[in-house]
Design a protein around this motif. Sequence first.
Motif, PDB file in Angstrom:
ATOM      1  N   TRP A 113     -13.841 -36.450 -35.541  1.00  0.00           N
ATOM      2  CA  TRP A 113     -13.038 -36.376 -34.316  1.00  0.00           C
ATOM      3  C   TRP A 113     -11.583 -36.049 -34.648  1.00  0.00           C
ATOM      4  CZ3 TRP A 113      -8.793 -39.238 -32.716  1.00  0.00           C
ATOM      5  CH2 TRP A 113      -8.415 -39.062 -31.389  1.00  0.00           C
ATOM      6  N   PHE A 114     -11.011 -36.738 -35.627  1.00  0.00           N
ATOM      7  CA  PHE A 114      -9.631 -36.484 -36.012  1.00  0.00           C
ATOM      8  C   PHE A 114      -9.453 -35.042 -36.492  1.00  0.00           C
ATOM      9  CE2 PHE A 114      -6.429 -36.152 -39.345  1.00  0.00           C
ATOM     10  CZ  PHE A 114      -5.307 -36.633 -38.690  1.00  0.00           C
ATOM     11  N   THR A 115     -10.410 -34.570 -37.290  1.00  0.00           N
ATOM     12  CA  THR A 115     -10.331 -33.201 -37.798  1.00  0.00           C
ATOM     13  C   THR A 115     -10.295 -32.193 -36.664  1.00  0.00           C
ATOM     14  OG1 THR A 115     -11.490 -33.807 -39.836  1.00  0.00           O
ATOM     15  CG2 THR A 115     -11.504 -31.478 -39.218  1.00  0.00           C
ATOM     16  N   LEU A 116     -11.215 -32.354 -35.698  1.00  0.00           N
ATOM     17  CA  LEU A 116     -11.256 -31.397 -34.588  1.00  0.00           C
ATOM     18  C   LEU A 116     -10.019 -31.498 -33.702  1.00  0.00           C
ATOM     19  CD1 LEU A 116     -14.910 -31.015 -33.312  1.00  0.00           C
ATOM     20  CD2 LEU A 116     -13.687 -29.824 -35.121  1.00  0.00           C
ATOM     21  N   ILE A 117      -9.460 -32.681 -33.569  1.00  0.00           N
ATOM     22  CA  ILE A 117      -8.219 -32.815 -32.801  1.00  0.00           C
ATOM     23  C   ILE A 117      -7.113 -32.010 -33.474  1.00  0.00           C
ATOM     24  CG2 ILE A 117      -6.375 -34.422 -32.170  1.00  0.00           C
ATOM     25  CD1 ILE A 117      -8.757 -34.493 -30.278  1.00  0.00           C
ATOM     26  N   MET A 118      -7.037 -32.082 -34.791  1.00  0.00           N
ATOM     27  CA  MET A 118      -6.050 -31.280 -35.519  1.00  0.00           C
ATOM     28  C   MET A 118      -6.314 -29.789 -35.336  1.00  0.00           C
ATOM     29  SD  MET A 118      -3.889 -33.349 -36.930  1.00  0.00           S
ATOM     30  CE  MET A 118      -4.053 -34.187 -35.347  1.00  0.00           C
ATOM     31  N   VAL A 119      -7.597 -29.415 -35.363  1.00  0.00           N
ATOM     32  CA  VAL A 119      -7.963 -28.005 -35.182  1.00  0.00           C
ATOM     33  C   VAL A 119      -7.602 -27.542 -33.773  1.00  0.00           C
ATOM     34  CG1 VAL A 119      -9.905 -26.396 -35.096  1.00  0.00           C
ATOM     35  CG2 VAL A 119      -9.740 -28.048 -36.954  1.00  0.00           C
ATOM     36  N   LEU A 120      -7.778 -28.425 -32.783  1.00  0.00           N
ATOM     37  CA  LEU A 120      -7.383 -28.071 -31.412  1.00  0.00           C
ATOM     38  C   LEU A 120      -5.924 -27.639 -31.370  1.00  0.00           C
ATOM     39  CD1 LEU A 120      -8.996 -30.862 -29.169  1.00  0.00           C
ATOM     40  CD2 LEU A 120      -9.617 -28.447 -29.246  1.00  0.00           C
ATOM     41  N   GLY A 121      -5.075 -28.408 -32.028  1.00  0.00           N
ATOM     42  CA  GLY A 121      -3.658 -28.061 -32.045  1.00  0.00           C
ATOM     43  C   GLY A 121      -3.408 -26.729 -32.717  1.00  0.00           C
ATOM     44  N   ALA A 122      -4.124 -26.461 -33.824  1.00  0.00           N
ATOM     45  CA  ALA A 122      -3.949 -25.189 -34.532  1.00  0.00           C
ATOM     46  C   ALA A 122      -4.403 -24.017 -33.679  1.00  0.00           C
ATOM     47  CB  ALA A 122      -4.727 -25.228 -35.849  1.00  0.00           C
ATOM     48  N   GLU A 123      -5.524 -24.196 -32.977  1.00  0.00           N
ATOM     49  CA  GLU A 123      -6.060 -23.101 -32.156  1.00  0.00           C
ATOM     50  C   GLU A 123      -5.135 -22.775 -30.990  1.00  0.00           C
ATOM     51  OE1 GLU A 123     -10.701 -24.221 -33.129  1.00  0.00           O
ATOM     52  OE2 GLU A 123      -9.691 -25.041 -31.365  1.00  0.00           O
ATOM     53  N   ILE A 124      -4.650 -23.805 -30.329  1.00  0.00           N
ATOM     54  CA  ILE A 124      -3.792 -23.559 -29.175  1.00  0.00           C
ATOM     55  C   ILE A 124      -2.464 -22.940 -29.614  1.00  0.00           C
ATOM     56  CG2 ILE A 124      -2.605 -25.787 -29.061  1.00  0.00           C
ATOM     57  CD1 ILE A 124      -3.025 -25.777 -26.090  1.00  0.00           C
ATOM     58  N   THR A 125      -1.997 -23.323 -30.806  1.00  0.00           N
ATOM     59  CA  THR A 125      -0.767 -22.735 -31.327  1.00  0.00           C
ATOM     60  C   THR A 125      -0.975 -21.273 -31.675  1.00  0.00           C
ATOM     61  OG1 THR A 125      -0.145 -24.887 -32.223  1.00  0.00           O
ATOM     62  CG2 THR A 125       1.026 -22.973 -33.083  1.00  0.00           C
ATOM     63  N   GLY A 126      -2.140 -20.960 -32.266  1.00  0.00           N
ATOM     64  CA  GLY A 126      -2.441 -19.574 -32.595  1.00  0.00           C
ATOM     65  C   GLY A 126      -2.490 -18.686 -31.367  1.00  0.00           C
ATOM     66  N   VAL A 127      -3.113 -19.173 -30.288  1.00  0.00           N
ATOM     67  CA  VAL A 127      -3.162 -18.415 -29.039  1.00  0.00           C
ATOM     68  C   VAL A 127      -1.754 -18.207 -28.491  1.00  0.00           C
ATOM     69  CG1 VAL A 127      -3.910 -18.486 -26.623  1.00  0.00           C
ATOM     70  CG2 VAL A 127      -5.487 -19.159 -28.437  1.00  0.00           C
ATOM     71  N   ALA A 128      -0.967 -19.263 -28.479  1.00  0.00           N
ATOM     72  CA  ALA A 128       0.383 -19.176 -27.917  1.00  0.00           C
ATOM     73  C   ALA A 128       1.235 -18.171 -28.679  1.00  0.00           C
ATOM     74  CB  ALA A 128       1.044 -20.553 -27.937  1.00  0.00           C
ATOM     75  N   ARG A 129       1.085 -18.132 -29.997  1.00  0.00           N
ATOM     76  CA  ARG A 129       1.871 -17.191 -30.792  1.00  0.00           C
ATOM     77  C   ARG A 129       1.541 -15.745 -30.442  1.00  0.00           C
ATOM     78  NH1 ARG A 129       2.440 -19.168 -37.085  1.00  0.00           N
ATOM     79  NH2 ARG A 129       3.998 -20.788 -36.718  1.00  0.00           N
ATOM     80  N   ILE A 130       0.244 -15.449 -30.327  1.00  0.00           N
ATOM     81  CA  ILE A 130      -0.157 -14.067 -30.044  1.00  0.00           C
ATOM     82  C   ILE A 130       0.259 -13.654 -28.645  1.00  0.00           C
ATOM     83  CG2 ILE A 130      -2.130 -12.516 -29.778  1.00  0.00           C
ATOM     84  CD1 ILE A 130      -3.538 -14.128 -31.964  1.00  0.00           C
ATOM     85  N   VAL A 131       0.007 -14.532 -27.670  1.00  0.00           N
ATOM     86  CA  VAL A 131       0.312 -14.187 -26.277  1.00  0.00           C
ATOM     87  C   VAL A 131       1.815 -14.010 -26.068  1.00  0.00           C
ATOM     88  CG1 VAL A 131       0.213 -14.991 -23.887  1.00  0.00           C
ATOM     89  CG2 VAL A 131      -1.778 -15.247 -25.382  1.00  0.00           C
ATOM     90  N   THR A 132       2.639 -14.850 -26.695  1.00  0.00           N
ATOM     91  CA  THR A 132       4.091 -14.688 -26.546  1.00  0.00           C
ATOM     92  C   THR A 132       4.580 -13.428 -27.258  1.00  0.00           C
ATOM     93  OG1 THR A 132       4.406 -16.197 -28.425  1.00  0.00           O
ATOM     94  CG2 THR A 132       4.594 -17.127 -26.213  1.00  0.00           C
TER      95      THR A 132
END
Length: 475
Positions: A113-132
Motif C-alpha cells: 500500500w505504501f509503495t503504491l501511494i508513493m507511485v501515485l504521487g510520481a504518476e500524477i507529477t509526471g502527468v502534470a509536468r507533461i501537460v504544463t
Amino acid sequence: MPRATDAPPTATPADAGPAGGDHLGHGLRTRHLTMMGLGSAIGAGLFLGSGVGIATAGPAVLVSYAIAGVLVVLVMRMLAEMASALPASGSFSVYAERALGRWAGFTLGWVYWFTLIMVLGAEITGVARIVTGWLPGVPQWGVALVVVAVFAAANLAGVRKFGELEFWFALVKVAAIVVFLVLGVLLVLGLLPGTDPVGTTNLLGQGGFAPEGVGGVAAGLLVVVFAFGGIEIVTIAAAEARDPQRAVGRATRTILWRILLFYVGSVAIIVLVLPWDAPVLQEGPFVAVLDVAGLPGAARLMEAVVVIALLSAFNANVYATSRMVYSLAGRGDGPAVLRRVSRRDVPWVAVLVSVAFGVVAVGLNWALPDTLLGILLNAVGAALLVVWVLVAVAQLRLRPRLEAEARARGEELPLRMWGYPWLTWATLAALAGLVVLMLADGTARGQLLATAGLVAVVVGIYGVTALVRRRRAAA
C-alpha cells in the motif's frame, strides 16, 4: 466457486455500508482483467525507461529484459495458482498470511500500500509536468487536482465502470505498441519511403552486442527488472470478477506472453535502428525511432501516449490501494471504517483514503514542482522484490494445502505452477541473486536498504498492534 477470503472466519464484520453489507461486487470480466494487467505493466517504464536500460547494457539489454521477463512469468504463475484457488482482494497479502502467519500478511499488505501511494504521487507529477509543457499557463498543482478529482469519481462509480475505463485506457497503449512494432519492422526491413534495411550494424557494431560485458547485462537487469511491476493487479481484481477461477487463469495466460512480446520486441527494434550510445535514447527511445522513420509529430504523439499510460496507472493504483486496505481492514489489520461499501459495491472509504493521499501529492506538487518526481521514485525502492519473494515462499507452503482442500471437494486446482517445487525454488534462488546484484550496485543498494528499513518499520508496527491486542484480550 470459492468465495473471496479477506476476513478470518472469526472476524466480526465491519460496519455495513449503505447497501447493507460489506462485500465487493463481481462486475469485472476476463477482458477487463486481461487489459488491466497489460495496461498496468505497459507504462512510462517502457516508453521512457527503456532508453536508460539500453544506455546501461547496450544491445545486450535484450538479455536483461528476457531474464526479467522469465522471472516475472514464474512469479505470476505462482500468484495465479493461488488466486484462482483462493480469490481475494488482498491477493498476495492474504496468501502470505495463510502461509506464514498474520505478521506476513500485515507486513506485505501495508508495504505494498505504501509503495503504491508513493507511485501515485510520481504518476500524477509526471502527468502534470507533461501537460504544463503543452499549456504553460496552467500550474502543475491545477493539473494534479483535476486528475485526482476525475479518477476519484471513476473509482467510486462502480467496479464495472472502472473496468471499462481501464480497458479503453489499456487498449490505447496496446494499440500504440502494436503500431510501433509494425512501423519498426517496416523500418528495419527498409520498406518505408526513403529508408534502407538497417542490417546489424547497430546491433553488433559500436563495441559489439554486449559492449559492457556481463556486468552491463547485470546492471541492465537492475534497471529493467521492476518495469514489469503492476501486472499483479490482475490477482487483486480477481476477487471482483464474475468467475474468478476461470478469469484469472485466462487473463494471466494471455498477458504474460504479450508483455514479453511488447517489451522485447520494442527494445529489439530500438537497438536495431539506433546506436546504443545515441544521446537521443535518453530523451525518449520511441520518439527517436519514429523520427528516423520520418513521421512528423512523433514526439507530441508519444507524449500523449505517455500521459494516457500514466493516467491509466494512476487509476489502477487507486483501485489497488483501496482494495488492499479494504482487505487489511477485513482481517482486523486496519481501521474497520475502511471496510464500508457503497450501494455500488465500492469500498468508498478506502477509495477516498487513497484519493486523500493523492491530494497530499497535489500539495507537494505546489511546494516542490521540480523535485517531487525524483524524491517519490527513490522512496519506492525495491518493495516489489519483497512482494515477489513472499509470493514464492507462500506458494511453496500453500500448494499442498490448496491441493488437499481441492481434493476434499472432489476437485482439482484450477491452475498449477509448473515444476513444483523445483521451479519455485529456482525462482527464489534467482531473486536471491538479484539481491546480491543490488547490494553490489551503489544506487540499487540504497534502494534495497531503504526498503529493508520500510519493512522493519511495518513489522515493528505489527509487533506493537499485536501486543495491544493481546493486552486487550487479557483484560
